[in-house]
Design a protein around this motif. Structure first.
Motif, mmCIF file in Angstrom:
data_model
loop_
_atom_site.group_PDB
_atom_site.id
_atom_site.type_symbol
_atom_site.label_atom_id
_atom_site.label_comp_id
_atom_site.label_asym_id
_atom_site.label_seq_id
_atom_site.Cartn_x
_atom_site.Cartn_y
_atom_site.Cartn_z
ATOM 1 N N ASP A 161 -34.303 67.790 -35.157
ATOM 2 C CA ASP A 161 -34.894 66.637 -35.818
ATOM 3 C C ASP A 161 -36.418 66.805 -35.832
ATOM 4 O OD1 ASP A 161 -34.509 63.762 -36.879
ATOM 5 O OD2 ASP A 161 -36.121 63.594 -35.402
ATOM 6 N N PRO A 162 -37.036 66.817 -37.024
ATOM 7 C CA PRO A 162 -36.363 66.869 -38.315
ATOM 8 C C PRO A 162 -35.827 68.267 -38.578
ATOM 9 C CG PRO A 162 -38.733 67.012 -38.609
ATOM 10 C CD PRO A 162 -38.504 66.782 -37.146
ATOM 11 N N PRO A 164 -35.009 71.229 -41.452
ATOM 12 C CA PRO A 164 -35.343 71.631 -42.821
ATOM 13 C C PRO A 164 -34.121 71.903 -43.687
ATOM 14 C CG PRO A 164 -35.620 73.484 -41.340
ATOM 15 C CD PRO A 164 -35.262 72.301 -40.474
ATOM 16 N N ILE A 165 -32.928 71.835 -43.078
ATOM 17 C CA ILE A 165 -31.718 72.116 -43.848
ATOM 18 C C ILE A 165 -30.770 70.923 -43.775
ATOM 19 C CG2 ILE A 165 -31.893 74.611 -43.592
ATOM 20 C CD1 ILE A 165 -29.918 74.519 -41.322
ATOM 21 N N PRO A 166 -30.092 70.601 -44.875
ATOM 22 C CA PRO A 166 -29.135 69.483 -44.861
ATOM 23 C C PRO A 166 -28.020 69.748 -43.855
ATOM 24 C CG PRO A 166 -29.591 70.225 -47.110
ATOM 25 C CD PRO A 166 -30.188 71.241 -46.193
ATOM 26 N N GLY A 167 -27.759 68.774 -43.000
ATOM 27 C CA GLY A 167 -26.729 68.941 -41.986
ATOM 28 C C GLY A 167 -27.206 69.598 -40.711
ATOM 29 N N GLY A 168 -28.461 70.035 -40.703
ATOM 30 C CA GLY A 168 -28.986 70.694 -39.516
ATOM 31 C C GLY A 168 -29.345 69.749 -38.391
ATOM 32 N N ASP A 169 -29.147 68.443 -38.614
ATOM 33 C CA ASP A 169 -29.443 67.459 -37.576
ATOM 34 C C ASP A 169 -28.243 67.167 -36.692
ATOM 35 O OD1 ASP A 169 -27.992 66.263 -39.594
ATOM 36 O OD2 ASP A 169 -29.138 64.401 -39.593
ATOM 37 N N ALA A 170 -27.134 67.847 -36.923
ATOM 38 C CA ALA A 170 -25.928 67.668 -36.113
ATOM 39 C C ALA A 170 -25.562 68.990 -35.458
ATOM 40 C CB ALA A 170 -24.767 67.168 -36.975
ATOM 41 N N PRO A 171 -25.027 68.953 -34.233
ATOM 42 C CA PRO A 171 -24.629 70.201 -33.575
ATOM 43 C C PRO A 171 -23.529 70.916 -34.365
ATOM 44 C CG PRO A 171 -24.649 68.359 -32.020
ATOM 45 C CD PRO A 171 -24.770 67.780 -33.395
ATOM 46 N N GLY A 172 -23.513 72.221 -34.261
ATOM 47 C CA GLY A 172 -22.488 73.015 -34.928
ATOM 48 C C GLY A 172 -22.211 74.282 -34.159
ATOM 49 N N ILE A 177 -21.213 74.102 -26.183
ATOM 50 C CA ILE A 177 -22.565 73.656 -25.854
ATOM 51 C C ILE A 177 -23.119 72.921 -27.066
ATOM 52 C CG2 ILE A 177 -23.585 75.877 -26.562
ATOM 53 C CD1 ILE A 177 -25.743 75.417 -24.396
ATOM 54 N N GLN A 178 -23.750 71.774 -26.811
ATOM 55 C CA GLN A 178 -24.413 71.019 -27.869
ATOM 56 C C GLN A 178 -25.855 70.790 -27.435
ATOM 57 O OE1 GLN A 178 -22.288 67.824 -29.775
ATOM 58 N NE2 GLN A 178 -20.307 68.569 -29.044
ATOM 59 N N TYR A 179 -26.769 71.148 -28.310
ATOM 60 C CA TYR A 179 -28.190 71.229 -27.954
ATOM 61 C C TYR A 179 -28.997 70.493 -29.005
ATOM 62 C CZ TYR A 179 -32.291 73.891 -26.065
ATOM 63 O OH TYR A 179 -33.471 74.304 -25.492
ATOM 64 N N TRP A 180 -29.545 69.344 -28.626
ATOM 65 C CA TRP A 180 -30.437 68.597 -29.498
ATOM 66 C C TRP A 180 -31.863 69.058 -29.242
ATOM 67 C CZ3 TRP A 180 -25.825 66.567 -28.051
ATOM 68 C CH2 TRP A 180 -25.082 65.874 -29.028
ATOM 69 N N ARG A 181 -32.590 69.325 -30.322
ATOM 70 C CA ARG A 181 -33.981 69.769 -30.219
ATOM 71 C C ARG A 181 -34.806 68.867 -31.132
ATOM 72 N NH1 ARG A 181 -37.391 74.715 -31.583
ATOM 73 N NH2 ARG A 181 -38.468 75.106 -29.613
ATOM 74 N N TRP A 182 -35.442 67.889 -30.539
ATOM 75 C CA TRP A 182 -36.136 66.856 -31.304
ATOM 76 C C TRP A 182 -37.631 67.141 -31.307
ATOM 77 C CZ3 TRP A 182 -33.982 61.226 -31.322
ATOM 78 C CH2 TRP A 182 -32.696 61.253 -31.873
ATOM 79 N N HIS A 183 -38.143 67.438 -32.517
ATOM 80 C CA HIS A 183 -39.517 67.896 -32.686
ATOM 81 C C HIS A 183 -40.515 66.774 -32.950
ATOM 82 C CE1 HIS A 183 -38.054 72.029 -32.946
ATOM 83 N NE2 HIS A 183 -37.187 71.649 -33.874
ATOM 84 N N GLY A 184 -40.020 65.566 -33.207
ATOM 85 C CA GLY A 184 -40.893 64.470 -33.608
ATOM 86 C C GLY A 184 -40.728 64.173 -35.085
ATOM 87 N N ILE A 215 -24.332 69.695 -22.419
ATOM 88 C CA ILE A 215 -25.255 68.975 -23.284
ATOM 89 C C ILE A 215 -26.705 69.256 -22.896
ATOM 90 C CG2 ILE A 215 -25.897 66.715 -24.208
ATOM 91 C CD1 ILE A 215 -22.997 67.630 -24.751
ATOM 92 N N TRP A 216 -27.503 69.512 -23.926
ATOM 93 C CA TRP A 216 -28.948 69.664 -23.747
ATOM 94 C C TRP A 216 -29.668 68.753 -24.739
ATOM 95 C CZ3 TRP A 216 -32.133 73.390 -21.067
ATOM 96 C CH2 TRP A 216 -31.426 74.274 -20.240
ATOM 97 N N CYS A 217 -30.798 68.200 -24.318
ATOM 98 C CA CYS A 217 -31.732 67.575 -25.247
ATOM 99 C C CYS A 217 -33.144 67.936 -24.810
ATOM 100 C CB CYS A 217 -31.569 66.063 -25.311
ATOM 101 S SG CYS A 217 -32.708 65.313 -26.509
ATOM 102 N N ILE A 218 -33.857 68.576 -25.711
ATOM 103 C CA ILE A 218 -35.242 68.970 -25.459
ATOM 104 C C ILE A 218 -36.150 68.264 -26.467
ATOM 105 C CG2 ILE A 218 -36.899 70.871 -25.533
ATOM 106 C CD1 ILE A 218 -35.137 70.970 -23.067
ATOM 107 N N PHE A 219 -37.168 67.601 -25.953
ATOM 108 C CA PHE A 219 -38.152 66.940 -26.804
ATOM 109 C C PHE A 219 -39.355 67.870 -26.979
ATOM 110 C CE2 PHE A 219 -35.665 63.393 -25.197
ATOM 111 C CZ PHE A 219 -35.484 62.631 -26.348
ATOM 112 N N ASP A 220 -39.650 68.149 -28.253
ATOM 113 C CA ASP A 220 -40.729 69.067 -28.600
ATOM 114 C C ASP A 220 -41.912 68.325 -29.227
ATOM 115 O OD1 ASP A 220 -41.912 71.570 -28.821
ATOM 116 O OD2 ASP A 220 -41.032 71.993 -30.772
ATOM 117 N N ASN A 221 -41.886 66.981 -29.171
ATOM 118 C CA ASN A 221 -42.987 66.174 -29.723
ATOM 119 C C ASN A 221 -44.077 66.013 -28.666
ATOM 120 O OD1 ASN A 221 -41.069 64.654 -28.281
ATOM 121 N ND2 ASN A 221 -41.624 62.749 -29.280
ATOM 122 N N THR A 222 -44.641 67.163 -28.305
ATOM 123 C CA THR A 222 -45.579 67.208 -27.178
ATOM 124 C C THR A 222 -47.037 67.021 -27.584
ATOM 125 O OG1 THR A 222 -45.646 69.611 -27.412
ATOM 126 C CG2 THR A 222 -44.068 68.715 -25.837
#
Length: 245
Positions: A161-162, A164-172, A177-184, A215-222
């Motif tokens: 998140d966000p 650049p590709i449609p559907g890239g906001d959901a794990p696949g 392993i499901q890894y959320w990477r939230w960039h801001g 499950i992983w969630c990493i916040f990259d809005n640093t």
């Protein structure tokens, strides 16, 4: 239940958040007193000595985990091809984390389209050398067609998140392993996530744990200092029974 790892890209602590963490120790030790994971992005730009990785591992609790970003020489320069020696060099460094190595992150350039033969050869070479968790963050929409290879090689696809590709906001990819990477969002690397977004994310993560995924969630809005507060808020939500239904 499978483990849930929440943290930030890097262990920098903005001064306003210092009271939330232990006062003693290095920045990493203080960070690891409250959060359960961190993503090492500096490995993308330059190598680190095995002794450095080992020292980091010795600084954190036994349950803490590191995610390590694969070097750009592999992903962006070699573009996943003819990089067996580079893989071996990278793995000889980061595996010095021992049991604290929780995941490898493979982030691809937006120009790199999916080629089944290239992907199969690369992930086969990686799996011959490393059996642990791996996630892929593609930035070309053709990689949404790669799930068969990713499942076979046990590679999760990042939910960005966000994206650049449609559907890239959901794990696949591989569901283990499901890894959320939230960039801001909307301003990448800067924007804060409000409580509604974090509550929705907590619910998705809870469903993923019920599916027995790690499950992983990493916040990259640093860049504006919001990652730490977002990670701490999400951790509190996940620990609150009111957010588990």
């Amino acid at each position: 239940m499978p483990p849930v790892y929440v943290g930030c890209a890097g262990w920098s602590l903005p001064r306003e958040h210092w009271p939330l963490f232990t006062a003693d120790g290095t920045h990493l030790q203080r960070y690891a007193s409250q959060l359960t994971a961190v993503e090492i992005n500096s490995s993308f730009y330059r190598p680190h000595r095995p002794q450095t990785y080992a020292r980091w591992a010795e600084s954190v609790p036994a349950t803490f985990r590191f995610s390590v970003k694969m070097p750009k020489l592999i992903t962006h320069v070699q573009r996943l091809q003819d990089c067996e020696s580079l893989l071996e060099e990278f793995l000889s460094q980061c595996t010095a984390l021992g049991d604290s190595l929780g995941c490898l992150l493979v982030q691809l350039p937006p120009s790199l389209a999916y080629d089944e033969a290239v992907a199969d050869a690369f992930f086969s070479a990686l799996r011959q050398r490393y059996a642990g968790p791996v996630v892929l963050e593609p930035r070309h929409e053709s990689w949404l067609n790669a799930d068969a290879v990713l499942v076979e090689k046990r590679i999760g696809r990042v939910a960005a998140d966000p994206s650049p590709i449609p559907g890239g906001d959901a794990p696949g990819g591989w569901p283990g392993i499901q890894y959320w990477r939230w960039h801001g969002s909307p301003r990448i690397y800067h924007s804060n996530y409000d409580r509604d977004r974090l509550e929705n994310l907590a619910q998705h993560m809870h469903l993923a744990t019920q599916a027995r995924s790690v499950i992983w969630c990493i916040f990259d809005n640093t860049a504006s200092g919001f990652a730490v507060s977002n990670a701490m808020t999400l951790r509190a939500m996940l620990a609150d029974p009111d957010h588990r239904s």
